[in-house]
Design an enzyme around this catalytic site. Structure first.
Site, PDB file in Angstrom:
ATOM      1  N   ASP A 145       0.818  -1.225   0.000  1.00  0.00           N
ATOM      2  CA  ASP A 145       0.000   0.000   0.000  1.00  0.00           C
ATOM      3  C   ASP A 145       0.848   1.269   0.000  1.00  0.00           C
ATOM      4  OD1 ASP A 145      -1.988  -1.833   0.322  1.00  0.00           O
ATOM      5  OD2 ASP A 145      -2.811  -0.967   2.182  1.00  0.00           O
ATOM      6  N   HIS A 199       3.649  -2.242   3.199  1.00  0.00           N
ATOM      7  CA  HIS A 199       3.730  -0.913   2.595  1.00  0.00           C
ATOM      8  C   HIS A 199       5.032  -0.795   1.822  1.00  0.00           C
ATOM      9  CE1 HIS A 199       0.648  -0.440   5.714  1.00  0.00           C
ATOM     10  NE2 HIS A 199       0.163   0.521   4.925  1.00  0.00           N
TER      11      HIS A 199
HETATM   12 ZN    ZN Z   1      -2.608   2.867   3.451  1.00  0.00          ZN
END
Ligand code: ZN
Length: 502
Positions: free
Chosen positions: A305, A462
């Protein structure tokens, strides 16, 4: 007898004498009288012939308005049919600036004979005064507003400014719709009168209001009963017009979806108001379950992400390439286009995570969310040509932070995104790299300890974090060594989702 005859004789003689005498006396006066009459006639005829005739041209009495020009038409004099008008003398004057009655005399003299006529000229004020309305002759005002007279001016040709003498007639009921007339009237000293009028239309331009009881956005479960919470409509003129409200739209409580009810009302002047209420009928919240993936278990979906991000995403792409593993990137508006392009070209799934990732912004309203999503959607489409339909909510669908910005927004969005053809994914394995974890070892341990062969494993990471980048190769190696298969999420991948908490 004798006496009688003597007497008779005498009488005869006497009679004869007096007869002669009488003849003489009577013949002289007749002659003188005839001469006298003749002379008299000659004199009359002479006088008639010698006296000039005079007559007015035009009327004997002429009335003119004050200040108008007066031109006298004069008189005509004749003597035995001969025009001798040039010998007429005129006396008297007309002051056209002064009211009054003036006499003009025309005299003709010819030898000892003269003649005259006269004319009366009356200077009057015959002109009506004028009234000038200030402001509009046709005024329109809103009901219940105060009427303010815009003013007027009255002027007379003789009296000058007579504004003070103006009377205004007529009533305006500013509380009642209608057309009213005010009449302004004034008279000058001489009774010349003028009146003008002004039309005032009192109209209602104000819309009624509708107040909804209950929330403007209501969420119920499928098969629940929807009960209208009520409403009230008020108008500045008509008062309570709740009974005139019409509701457009309907709610099908048997079918999940977002329904809109429109409450509409018109006042007696045709001013319309409408308000909307949104009713979300949702399926009972889905409990995250062990998800079957094409009948297979033991699949790992690596998801990244918040990128792309130069320095991490590019290295992650290198590792994935070397390890021949496909993953999924939930991108934002950050980072360079080239990294999105590369991820796409190397067979990874480019999915959407919102453009700004700003909770306050994206969770402000349904519209705000979709407006933001469209920005990143369009970015991806521009770079890859793909109409990306896989999404992840910032914070996941179970986030509670959105409650701060809009109560119930997640309940609404999870249904709405699906309705609009999106598939959203949460996760069931968290690397913890968004929180307190700041080493590659912890990222590694968090992931491998949560993997399960009995389900599809959606791993949250991430690609903006260096420790995630640095843990990635070891995670992949662990998965491979333990019989896991790595896949990128596709539209056909069953959704892995959390329980909605807002
Ligand atoms: Zn996020």
């Amino acid at each position: 007898m004798l006496e009688f005859s003597i007497l008779g004789k005498y009488n005869k003689e006497e009679e004869m004498i007096s007869l002669v005498h009488f003849r003489k006396e009577i013949q002289r006066p007749i002659w003188v009288g005839a001469v006298c009459i003749l002379l008299f006639l000659i004199m009359i005829i002479g006088m008639t012939l010698m006296t000039p005739e005079i007559s007015l041209i035009g009327d004997q009495t002429v009335v003119i308005n004050i200040n108008d020009d007066y031109t006298d038409e004069g008189a005509k004099a004749l003597l035995n049919g001969k025009n001798i008008s040039k010998y007429i003398t005129v006396s008297g004057e007309v002051n056209t600036k002064q009211l009054g009655s003036y006499k003009i005399e025309y005299q003709i003299k010819y030898g000892p004979f003269k003649n005259k006529v006269s004319r009366t000229v009356i200077v009057k004020d015959m002109e009506n005064p004028t009234i000038t309305l200030l402001g509009d002759e046709n005024m329109v005002m809103n009901v219940n507003d105060t009427f303010k007279e815009p003013g007027y001016k009255a002027y007379d040709n003789v009296d000058g400014d007579i504004t003070e003498k103006v009377t205004v007639d007529g009533d305006i009921d500013t509380k009642k719709i209608g057309s009213y007339t005010l009449t302004y009237q004034v008279q000058d000293r001489f009774g010349n009168e003028t009146s003008v009028s002004r039309n005032i239309t009192v109209q209602d331009k104000e819309k009624p209001t509708i107040t909804l009881s209950g929330s403007k956005s209501i969420t119920i479960n499928v098969n629940d009963t929807f009960k209208e919470p009520g409403y009230k409509a008020l108008d500045n003129v008509d008062g309570d017009i709740t009974k005139k409200v019409k509701i457009e739209g309907s709610v099908n409580t048997k079918k999940a979806g977002v329904y809109t009810l429109t409450y509409r009302v018109q006042d007696s002047s045709g001013n319309e108001t409408s308000v909307k209420r949104s009713i979300t009928v949702k399926e009972k919240a889905k409990v995250p379950e062990k998800t079957e993936d094409d009948g297979k278990t033991g699949v790992i979906y690596l998801t990244f992400d918040d990128g792309p991000h130069e320095g991490t995403t590019n290295v992650i792409l290198d590792i994935l390439k070397e390890e021949k593993v496909k993953a999924t990137f939930f991108v934002t508006n950050n980072g360079p286009d080239s990294l999105i392009k590369r991820a796409y070209e190397e067979g990874h799934t480019v999915a959407l995570h919102t453009a700004t990732h700003d909770y306050a912004k994206v969770y402000a309203s349904e519209k705000a969310y979709f407006d933001d999503l469209k920005i990143v959607h369009d970015r991806v489409q521009r770079i890859t040509g793909e109409d990306a339909k896989i999404i992840r909510f910032p914070g996941g669908s179970s986030n509670t932070v959105s409650r701060n910005y809009s109560k119930g927004i997640m309940t609404l969005l999870v249904n709405e995104v699906v309705k609009r053809g999106y598939h959203y994914f949460d996760w069931n394995v968290s690397s913890g790299d968004a929180g307190a974890v700041h080493t590659k070892e912890k990222v590694y341990n968090n992931v491998i300890s949560a993997l399960s062969k009995k389900r599809a494993n959606v791993v949250l990471m991430h690609d903006t974090k260096t420790y995630t980048r640095d843990a990635l190769r070891d995670i992949i190696r662990y998965g491979k060594n333990h019989g896991y298969e790595f896949k990128a999420i596709t539209y056909d991948t069953p959704m892995v989702i959390h329980r909605v908490s807002n």
